[in-house]
Design a protein around this motif. Sequence first.
Motif, PDB file in Angstrom:
ATOM      1  N   ASN A  64      33.459  49.696 128.388  1.00 47.14           N
ATOM      2  CA  ASN A  64      32.751  48.950 127.356  1.00 47.14           C
ATOM      3  C   ASN A  64      33.526  47.661 127.092  1.00 47.14           C
ATOM      4  O   ASN A  64      34.628  47.707 126.547  1.00 47.14           O
ATOM      5  CB  ASN A  64      32.645  49.784 126.081  1.00 47.14           C
ATOM      6  N   PRO A  65      32.982  46.486 127.444  1.00 45.89           N
ATOM      7  CA  PRO A  65      33.724  45.239 127.262  1.00 45.89           C
ATOM      8  C   PRO A  65      33.895  44.833 125.800  1.00 45.89           C
ATOM      9  O   PRO A  65      34.790  44.055 125.483  1.00 45.89           O
ATOM     10  CB  PRO A  65      32.895  44.213 128.031  1.00 45.89           C
ATOM     11  N   ASN A  66      33.068  45.366 124.906  1.00 46.67           N
ATOM     12  CA  ASN A  66      33.200  45.023 123.487  1.00 46.67           C
ATOM     13  C   ASN A  66      34.410  45.713 122.856  1.00 46.67           C
ATOM     14  O   ASN A  66      35.171  45.092 122.114  1.00 46.67           O
ATOM     15  CB  ASN A  66      31.933  45.410 122.724  1.00 46.67           C
ATOM     16  N   THR A  67      34.573  46.991 123.140  1.00 45.83           N
ATOM     17  CA  THR A  67      35.689  47.742 122.562  1.00 45.83           C
ATOM     18  C   THR A  67      36.897  47.791 123.480  1.00 45.83           C
ATOM     19  O   THR A  67      37.938  48.305 123.092  1.00 45.83           O
ATOM     20  CB  THR A  67      35.254  49.184 122.247  1.00 45.83           C
ATOM     21  N   LYS A  68      36.750  47.307 124.706  1.00 43.02           N
ATOM     22  CA  LYS A  68      37.819  47.313 125.719  1.00 43.02           C
ATOM     23  C   LYS A  68      38.290  48.730 126.038  1.00 43.02           C
ATOM     24  O   LYS A  68      39.438  48.950 126.371  1.00 43.02           O
ATOM     25  CB  LYS A  68      39.016  46.466 125.271  1.00 43.02           C
ATOM     26  N   LYS A  69      37.385  49.713 125.933  1.00 40.78           N
ATOM     27  CA  LYS A  69      37.718  51.094 126.242  1.00 40.78           C
ATOM     28  C   LYS A  69      37.033  51.508 127.535  1.00 40.78           C
ATOM     29  O   LYS A  69      35.909  51.107 127.814  1.00 40.78           O
ATOM     30  CB  LYS A  69      37.259  52.033 125.129  1.00 40.78           C
ATOM     31  N   CYS A  70      37.717  52.345 128.290  1.00 42.21           N
ATOM     32  CA  CYS A  70      37.177  52.884 129.531  1.00 42.21           C
ATOM     33  C   CYS A  70      37.252  54.406 129.471  1.00 42.21           C
ATOM     34  O   CYS A  70      38.299  54.963 129.168  1.00 42.21           O
ATOM     35  CB  CYS A  70      37.956  52.359 130.736  1.00 42.21           C
TER      36      CYS A  70
END
Length: 136
Positions: free
Chosen positions: A46-52
Amino acid sequence: MITQYTDSYSAASSDIQNLVANKIALLDQYILMQTGQYEYTALVYNPNTKKCIEYTISRISSSGYSNQYTVSEAEADFEYTVSNEYYVFSNVGYGRSLDLPVYEGVQSHSLIIICIVLLFAIVFKGALFTCFRRRR
């Protein structure tokens, strides 16, 4: 970091594809590939939360029909190694893409918004939208 399994290439079944497609949000980046014998891994970033999130779908063995798949998820880095992109599903430039159900939801929500705006334009003619005022 996931690495594509190279001993025997195999594309993910439609059940695995659908399972992963339901985990993907609208602007997410994803990659799905075989990472072991009877094991498939998907990275969803998720590029908004920078979580993978790493989803691993695996089963114990291939003999018989009583084997069960297990699905596990964990946080990971969005790093991968692809050796044959024909057997990869992604939207980051490798292989084929999945049919994501989230896009159908976007279309239906946008149609509802367009209908509501059109309804307000008809009901409140010139008050809200000056382009619909009557000219004499």
